[in-house]
Scaffold this active site. Structure first.
Site, PDB file in Angstrom:
ATOM      1  N   ASP A  36      16.710  24.160 -17.021  1.00 23.85           N
ATOM      2  CA  ASP A  36      17.780  23.255 -17.465  1.00 23.85           C
ATOM      3  C   ASP A  36      17.936  22.043 -16.549  1.00 23.85           C
ATOM      4  O   ASP A  36      18.972  21.384 -16.543  1.00 23.85           O
ATOM      5  CB  ASP A  36      19.106  24.024 -17.580  1.00 23.85           C
ATOM      6  N   HIS A 240      -3.912   3.558  -7.564  1.00 27.49           N
ATOM      7  CA  HIS A 240      -2.593   4.117  -7.888  1.00 27.49           C
ATOM      8  C   HIS A 240      -2.279   5.326  -7.000  1.00 27.49           C
ATOM      9  O   HIS A 240      -1.754   6.340  -7.463  1.00 27.49           O
ATOM     10  CB  HIS A 240      -2.510   4.482  -9.379  1.00 27.49           C
ATOM     11  N   ASP A 257       2.746  -0.883  -1.984  1.00 28.94           N
ATOM     12  CA  ASP A 257       3.017  -1.511  -3.283  1.00 28.94           C
ATOM     13  C   ASP A 257       4.291  -0.853  -3.789  1.00 28.94           C
ATOM     14  O   ASP A 257       4.272   0.297  -4.233  1.00 28.94           O
ATOM     15  CB  ASP A 257       1.833  -1.261  -4.221  1.00 28.94           C
ATOM     16  N   ASP A 268       7.901  -6.097  -8.150  1.00 30.11           N
ATOM     17  CA  ASP A 268       6.588  -5.468  -7.909  1.00 30.11           C
ATOM     18  C   ASP A 268       5.908  -6.232  -6.772  1.00 30.11           C
ATOM     19  O   ASP A 268       5.348  -7.304  -6.993  1.00 30.11           O
ATOM     20  CB  ASP A 268       5.775  -5.547  -9.215  1.00 30.11           C
ATOM     21  N   HIS A 347      -9.612  -4.909 -10.277  1.00 28.31           N
ATOM     22  CA  HIS A 347      -8.507  -5.135 -11.222  1.00 28.31           C
ATOM     23  C   HIS A 347      -8.292  -6.615 -11.493  1.00 28.31           C
ATOM     24  O   HIS A 347      -8.919  -7.464 -10.865  1.00 28.31           O
ATOM     25  CB  HIS A 347      -7.219  -4.454 -10.721  1.00 28.31           C
ATOM     26  N   HIS A 351      -0.022  -9.358 -14.125  1.00 27.42           N
ATOM     27  CA  HIS A 351       0.476  -8.844 -15.403  1.00 27.42           C
ATOM     28  C   HIS A 351       1.875  -9.396 -15.610  1.00 27.42           C
ATOM     29  O   HIS A 351       2.528  -9.835 -14.661  1.00 27.42           O
ATOM     30  CB  HIS A 351       0.490  -7.302 -15.393  1.00 27.42           C
ATOM     31  N   HIS A 358       4.700  -3.183 -15.890  1.00 19.96           N
ATOM     32  CA  HIS A 358       3.628  -3.816 -16.672  1.00 19.96           C
ATOM     33  C   HIS A 358       4.280  -4.184 -17.986  1.00 19.96           C
ATOM     34  O   HIS A 358       4.299  -3.398 -18.933  1.00 19.96           O
ATOM     35  CB  HIS A 358       2.444  -2.860 -16.863  1.00 19.96           C
ATOM     36  N   GLU A 381      -1.700 -10.852  -7.823  1.00 13.49           N
ATOM     37  CA  GLU A 381      -1.993  -9.765  -6.902  1.00 13.49           C
ATOM     38  C   GLU A 381      -3.480  -9.481  -6.699  1.00 13.49           C
ATOM     39  O   GLU A 381      -3.957  -8.395  -7.018  1.00 13.49           O
ATOM     40  CB  GLU A 381      -1.292  -8.483  -7.370  1.00 13.49           C
ATOM     41  N   TYR A 385     -11.181  -4.132  -1.803  1.00 10.78           N
ATOM     42  CA  TYR A 385     -11.170  -2.694  -1.496  1.00 10.78           C
ATOM     43  C   TYR A 385     -12.563  -2.275  -1.037  1.00 10.78           C
ATOM     44  O   TYR A 385     -13.530  -2.389  -1.788  1.00 10.78           O
ATOM     45  CB  TYR A 385     -10.737  -1.900  -2.729  1.00 10.78           C
ATOM     46  N   ARG A 403      -4.220  -5.696  -0.620  1.00 11.52           N
ATOM     47  CA  ARG A 403      -3.709  -6.373  -1.811  1.00 11.52           C
ATOM     48  C   ARG A 403      -2.471  -7.137  -1.381  1.00 11.52           C
ATOM     49  O   ARG A 403      -1.694  -6.652  -0.536  1.00 11.52           O
ATOM     50  CB  ARG A 403      -3.385  -5.373  -2.928  1.00 11.52           C
ATOM     51  N   GLU A 405       0.714  -9.092  -3.269  1.00 11.91           N
ATOM     52  CA  GLU A 405       1.285  -9.242  -4.612  1.00 11.91           C
ATOM     53  C   GLU A 405       2.675  -9.854  -4.558  1.00 11.91           C
ATOM     54  O   GLU A 405       3.555  -9.363  -3.845  1.00 11.91           O
ATOM     55  CB  GLU A 405       1.375  -7.861  -5.288  1.00 11.91           C
TER      56      GLU A 405
HETATM   57  N1  GLY Z   1       2.446  -1.446  -8.959  1.00 10.25           N
HETATM   58  C1  GLY Z   1       1.537  -1.567 -10.017  1.00 10.25           C
HETATM   59  C2  GLY Z   1       0.958  -2.893 -10.065  1.00 10.25           C
HETATM   60  O1  GLY Z   1       0.961  -3.596  -9.088  1.00 10.25           O
HETATM   61  O2  GLY Z   1       0.520  -3.343 -11.077  1.00 10.25           O
HETATM   62 MN    MN Z   2       2.348  -3.576  -7.556  1.00  9.05          MN
HETATM   63 MN    MN Z   3       1.605  -5.392 -10.137  1.00 10.23          MN
END
Ligand code: GLY
Ligand code: MN
Ligand code: MN
Length: 435
Positions: A36, A240, A257, A268, A347, A351, A358, A381, A385, A403, A405
């Site tokens: 529950d 991720h 991140d 983000d 990547h 976005h 996203h 971003e 890597y 990264r 961002e």
């Molecule tokens: N945190 C996911 C991205 O940067 O897209």
């Molecule tokens: Mn991010």
């Molecule tokens: Mn992002």
């Protein structure tokens, strides 16, 4: 967000739908953790965007031009006993008085009332495939109406993808949405600064995560927009990574991140910095390259440029930089054509950002990249890597993921970096970590 803003959105959607139509939007289901115990509830973004209604077990119905009520909200009834356990409910009176519904019924009555509403309309605006229960029920109701059509009633003739209309609305942020997103960005920037200040070799990644969530809550943002990624050393190469359960080691970098959600709007941010506060030579070389790529991409954010321009700018800088470092070999234009950078940068450069991290909205229209327009918010971003075992790269650059961002608003004249308070240059980061 004010009730007037939600009302404006409903009106805008109803204008686009036209007469003889009906829109049906369920909120998100509750997710059970075990027995529950439930996961913290968050309403569906499309549903909340139009209603501002935070409770589960609710369905909003919009019926443009209907005399009795254009906006009908089905939701839970008041229940003294249940409210003692789980907190207050708006009930039918609250749905109308507080949340602006023209009429409201108990959610249990949906099956009796909604089919009768469908009967009088020709087009149903609905996002198929998001809620299996309602998909099935709707199918049954519509089939039933079809079978009844011989007796003179006509059921809906056409289903229209509601998300198509709604997501285009959500792509262009209003003044109050931008305000919420600025707040989210400012709070998250503070959290990243704090993480830099307290980071020490020997800490666990989840302890750094706790500093982030603590700082966000301290400034009014209780939820994160997505699970925070805190990856030391090679963990930063797992895009991720959310285990966050390793020790942070002297001599490694850490990639964070993380972004909070404020008033249902996401931020983000990614920052990458040395665990011990001082960039080594090789760390600095790669970091400066990613930063240069990010700056080149950001410069491309202005009305009239298209969605892919920032990505192409980042790819160019990264490819050129990797050739200069000797990590890639060959002619830069050919390496770009062959996507040779993909080995180290898999990547895309960003976005849409909004209620969802996203966020919704098409990136292409009729097969062409979308043009940027004021009011759109996106991330920029780029990253590099180089996992531990990477062949063909000198050892000094291995075991690193970087990264950077930021969140940006497209303005009339160019752009505004919403996350500019998060330290970013080598000098800024070293000063924050040393001070
Ligand atoms: N945190 C996911 C991205 O940067 O897209
Ligand atoms: Mn991010
Ligand atoms: Mn992002």
């Amino acid at each position: 967000m004010t009730p007037a803003e939600f009302k404006r959105r409903r009106r805008q959607l109803m204008r686009m739908m036209g007469p003889d139509s009906i829109a049906i939007l369920p909120s998100a289901p509750v997710a059970t953790r075990n027995r529950d115990v439930e996961y913290p509830y968050r309403p569906d973004s499309d549903f909340y965007y139009l209603t501002g209604f935070p409770e589960p077990e609710a369905v909003a119905v919009l019926i443009p031009g209907r005399k009795q009520a254009e906006y009908v909200l089905f939701c839970r009834e008041r229940d003294k006993k249940k409210e003692m356990w789980d907190g207050a409910r708006a009930g039918q009176a609250g749905a109308c008085d507080v949340y602006g519904a023209d009429d409201s019924f108990p959610i249990g009555d949906l099956g009796d009332i909604l089919p009768r509403m469908l009967e009088q309309r020709e087009r149903v605006f609905y996002a198929m495939g998001c809620n299996a229960d309602l998909d099935r029920q709707l199918g049954e109701w519509v089939n039933h109406l079809r079978n009844e059509s011989r007796s003179g009633l006509h059921g809906p003739l056409e289903f229209v993808a509601l998300d198509h209309y709604l997501h285009d609305m959500r792509l262009y942020k209003s003044r109050s949405e931008i305000k919420a997103m600025r707040t989210a960005a400012r709070i998250s920037a503070k959290a990243h600064r704090r993480a830099m200040q307290v980071c020490r070799p020997g800490m666990m990644e989840y302890q750094l995560e706790a500093e982030i969530t603590h700082e966000c809550a301290r400034h009014g943002a209780r939820s994160q927009a997505y699970p925070a990624i805190v990856g030391g050393g090679g963990n930063a190469c797992v895009l991720h990574y959310i285990d966050n359960d390793n020790e942070l080691r002297d001599g490694d970098m850490v990639l964070i991140d993380a972004g909070c959600e404020y008033d249902y709007y996401a931020s983000d941010i990614t920052r990458t910095f040395p665990v011990n506060g001082i960039f080594s030579g090789p760390q600095r070389e790669l970091y400066e390259l990613v930063l240069a790529a990010q700056e080149a991409a950001i410069k491309k954010l202005k009305p009239g440029n298209h969605w892919d321009d920032p990505h192409q700018a980042a790819v160019k800088v990264i490819t050129k930089g990797l050739v200069e470092l000797g990590i890639l070999k060959g002619s830069v234009p050919k390496l770009i054509r062959d996507k040779a950078y993909n080995k180290y940068y898999v990547h895309r450069t960003g976005h849409w950002l909004g209620m969802d991290v996203h966020d919704v909205g098409d990136y292409k229209i009729d097969g062409e990249w979308r043009l940027l327009e004021p009011g759109m918010v996106m991330t920029v971003e780029p990253g590099l890597y180089i996992p531990k075992g990477t062949r063909g790269v000198p050892a000094k650059w291995r075991n690193m993921g970087i990264r950077i961002e930021d969140d940006l608003l497209v303005t009339k004249d160019g752009h505004d970096v919403l996350t500019k308070d998060a330290p970013k240059t080598v000098a800024e980061i070293e000063a924050v970590m040393g001070g």
